[in-house]
Design an enzyme around this catalytic site. Structure first.
Site, PDB file in Angstrom:
ATOM      1  N   TRP A   1       0.821  -1.216   0.000  1.00 33.61           N
ATOM      2  CA  TRP A   1       0.000   0.000   0.000  1.00 33.61           C
ATOM      3  C   TRP A   1       0.851   1.259   0.000  1.00 33.61           C
ATOM      4  O   TRP A   1       0.324   2.367   0.007  1.00 33.61           O
ATOM      5  CB  TRP A   1      -0.954   0.013   1.196  1.00 33.61           C
ATOM      6  N   ARG A   2       2.178   1.098   0.020  1.00 28.19           N
ATOM      7  CA  ARG A   2       3.045   2.276  -0.033  1.00 28.19           C
ATOM      8  C   ARG A   2       3.421   2.641  -1.448  1.00 28.19           C
ATOM      9  O   ARG A   2       4.081   3.652  -1.681  1.00 28.19           O
ATOM     10  CB  ARG A   2       4.324   2.018   0.783  1.00 28.19           C
TER      11      ARG A   2
ATOM     12  N   GLU B   1      -5.704   0.784   5.445  1.00 29.77           N
ATOM     13  CA  GLU B   1      -5.833   1.434   6.746  1.00 29.77           C
ATOM     14  C   GLU B   1      -6.917   0.810   7.614  1.00 29.77           C
ATOM     15  O   GLU B   1      -6.744   0.650   8.816  1.00 29.77           O
ATOM     16  CB  GLU B   1      -6.091   2.938   6.576  1.00 29.77           C
TER      17      GLU B   1
ATOM     18  N   GLN C   1      -5.881  -1.671  14.718  1.00 31.86           N
ATOM     19  CA  GLN C   1      -5.684  -2.625  15.811  1.00 31.86           C
ATOM     20  C   GLN C   1      -5.185  -3.976  15.315  1.00 31.86           C
ATOM     21  O   GLN C   1      -5.500  -5.026  15.890  1.00 31.86           O
ATOM     22  CB  GLN C   1      -6.990  -2.807  16.598  1.00 31.86           C
ATOM     23  N   THR C   2      -4.447  -3.948  14.218  1.00 34.44           N
ATOM     24  CA  THR C   2      -4.029  -5.201  13.590  1.00 34.44           C
ATOM     25  C   THR C   2      -2.595  -5.074  13.111  1.00 34.44           C
ATOM     26  O   THR C   2      -2.220  -4.069  12.513  1.00 34.44           O
ATOM     27  CB  THR C   2      -4.955  -5.515  12.400  1.00 34.44           C
TER      28      THR C   2
ATOM     29  N   LEU D   1     -10.217 -12.155  10.830  1.00 28.91           N
ATOM     30  CA  LEU D   1      -9.436 -10.945  11.116  1.00 28.91           C
ATOM     31  C   LEU D   1      -9.936 -10.212  12.362  1.00 28.91           C
ATOM     32  O   LEU D   1      -9.192  -9.472  12.996  1.00 28.91           O
ATOM     33  CB  LEU D   1      -9.459 -10.004   9.906  1.00 28.91           C
ATOM     34  N   GLY D   2     -11.207 -10.429  12.722  1.00 28.12           N
ATOM     35  CA  GLY D   2     -11.719  -9.792  13.935  1.00 28.12           C
ATOM     36  C   GLY D   2     -12.242  -8.383  13.722  1.00 28.12           C
ATOM     37  O   GLY D   2     -12.093  -7.804  12.647  1.00 28.12           O
ATOM     38  N   TYR D   3     -12.850  -7.837  14.766  1.00 28.42           N
ATOM     39  CA  TYR D   3     -13.468  -6.503  14.696  1.00 28.42           C
ATOM     40  C   TYR D   3     -14.251  -6.356  13.392  1.00 28.42           C
ATOM     41  O   TYR D   3     -13.941  -5.520  12.535  1.00 28.42           O
ATOM     42  CB  TYR D   3     -12.425  -5.406  14.838  1.00 28.42           C
TER      43      TYR D   3
ATOM     44  N   TYR E   1      -7.753   9.169  13.114  1.00 34.08           N
ATOM     45  CA  TYR E   1      -6.508   8.570  12.638  1.00 34.08           C
ATOM     46  C   TYR E   1      -6.601   8.228  11.150  1.00 34.08           C
ATOM     47  O   TYR E   1      -5.750   8.614  10.342  1.00 34.08           O
ATOM     48  CB  TYR E   1      -6.118   7.297  13.429  1.00 34.08           C
TER      49      TYR E   1
ATOM     50  N   ASP F   1      -1.616   7.337  16.171  1.00 31.15           N
ATOM     51  CA  ASP F   1      -1.982   5.948  16.444  1.00 31.15           C
ATOM     52  C   ASP F   1      -1.127   5.447  17.608  1.00 31.15           C
ATOM     53  O   ASP F   1      -0.395   6.216  18.232  1.00 31.15           O
ATOM     54  CB  ASP F   1      -1.777   5.088  15.192  1.00 31.15           C
TER      55      ASP F   1
ATOM     56  N   CYS G   1      11.155   2.006  17.980  1.00 35.91           N
ATOM     57  CA  CYS G   1      10.664   2.378  19.318  1.00 35.91           C
ATOM     58  C   CYS G   1       9.505   1.448  19.671  1.00 35.91           C
ATOM     59  O   CYS G   1       8.376   1.871  19.896  1.00 35.91           O
ATOM     60  CB  CYS G   1      10.232   3.848  19.330  1.00 35.91           C
TER      61      CYS G   1
END
Length: 352
Positions: free
Chosen positions: A20-21, A33, A38-39, A76-78, A116, A134, A188
């Site tokens: 996607w970049r 996105e 949350q994935t 995948l959830g949600y 976001y 995020d 980080c």
DNA sequence: AAAGCGGGGCA
DNA sequence: TGCCCAGCTTT
């Protein structure tokens, strides 16, 4: 060098090559996105490829059936993400003539797109200067500037949002936004960040004060609740009873076996004596436990699920008129929660 | 402001 | 186990 320029330079040297970049198409960016909310990237990547292949344009997405989209999203959830995407795609067909919007103020109004995601799509597709905020950005900013305000309160979000906007390289919003997120994901990191080779270790509050492991601060949520699901395998030759879940609970609009939920754990004898069981199956059928209670963990619930086969079942003798029977060969076309499709796979009823 | 919503990976 | 992940919506 400036914070933003250090991050961007690090990004050019360390970024992953992600599909996607390589585009500024807001539709493709939107797909990625929403999937990545949350994935983790590794978990979402195969889904992204499947969705791009299945729905190359927003029109294809809008014209698909919700059940088909949910089936593609399976595992995948949600799942509200998938249902909201379907609504958003239809809104774009109707209100934007099928042209996917690139402006933050338009994007933010679409279902499933919050602050976001609107900032991400707007900046990645047209370099609009909106700072993303995020989990990665929270962490980088909290550590570097030593912000101990909790990230999951209104006050904290407002504070971090202000700092994020101040740090944004407004002329290079697309690259900067991707850079600070990638920096948070690879360098980080939440656990054991690589401070030894960090390009901004000079100036990092958390490293200097030895608080890397204590930032960011997050208020703990409520404990999970326990639920007890008793699923019934009801066969009729080459068919099996399935039902669609309703709203206001987990797994909305997805398919499962006939279910009795009980407030506590009970055994088969107790289960057969419940009035709900008698209403559904009468009192003279045989039960065979196929799978003893299996713990299925969600982020906010522990589900203890048993799978019980109903033998010698005569539905004519119950109040329930008929179950919705599905051909076993068609089971894989239905969107099912993980708990259900792994059961089907493990018992070789169908592949997924 | 707080709760609800999946599933997986990692220490 | 607990925490976190390219969060959003509903209550």
């Amino acid at each position: 060098m400036l914070f933003s320029q250090e991050i961007i330079q690090w990004y050019h040297q360390n970024k992953r090559d992600l599909p996607w970049r390589n585009t500024t198409d807001p539709y493709i960016i939107w797909l990625s996105e929403i999937i990545l909310q949350q994935t983790r990237v590794e978990q979402g990547l195969p889904y992204f490829n499947r969705f791009v292949a299945a729905y190359p344009t927003v029109r294809d997405f809008a014209e698909a059936a919700e059940g088909e989209i949910l089936r593609l999203w399976q595992g995948l959830g949600y799942y509200s993400r998938a249902r909201n995407m379907h609504k958003a795609a239809q809104t774009i067909m109707q209100q934007y003539d099928g042209i996917f919007p690139k402006e933050y103020n338009s994007l933010i109004k679409l279902p499933g797109i919050g602050e976001y995601t609107a900032a991400a799509i707007a900046s990645f597709s047209s370099n609009e200067p909106k700072a993303v905020l995020d989990g990665n950005v929270f962490r980088v900013l909290a550590r570097y500037f030593g912000i101990s305000e909790a990230i999951n309160t209104g006050k904290g979000k407002k504070l971090f949002s202000k700092i994020a906007e101040e740090m944004l390289d407004k002329a290079n919003a697309s690259v900067y936004n991707q850079a600070i997120m990638e920096f948070g994901a690879l360098q980080c990191k939440p656990q054991s960040p690589n401070c030894a080779v960090c390009p901004i270790s000079i100036g990092c509050y958390a490293l200097r004060e030895n608080k890397v492991n204590f930032l960011p601060v997050k208020i703990k949520g409520k404990a999970s609740r326990d639920r007890y699901f008793y699923y019934f395998i009801v066969r009729d030759q080459d068919k099996i009873a399935m039902q669609k879940r309703g709203s206001k609970d987990i797994w909305e609009n997805m398919y499962e076996f006939p279910l009795i939920e009980y407030p506590i754990a009970i055994d088969l004898v107790q289960l057969k004596e419940t009035s709900i069981f008698r209403q559904l199956f009468g009192s003279d059928c045989e039960l065979e436990v196929i799978s003893t209670p299996k713990k299925h963990v969600l982020s906010h619930q522990n589900i203890y699920a048993s799978f019980i086969e109903i033998k010698n079942f005569n539905h004519l003798k119950t109040k329930k008129k008929v179950w919705n029977y599905v051909f076993i060969k068609d089971l894989d076309t239905l969107a099912k929660p993980k708990l259900i499709f792994t059961f089907l796979r493990d018992h070789i009823i169908c592949n997924n």
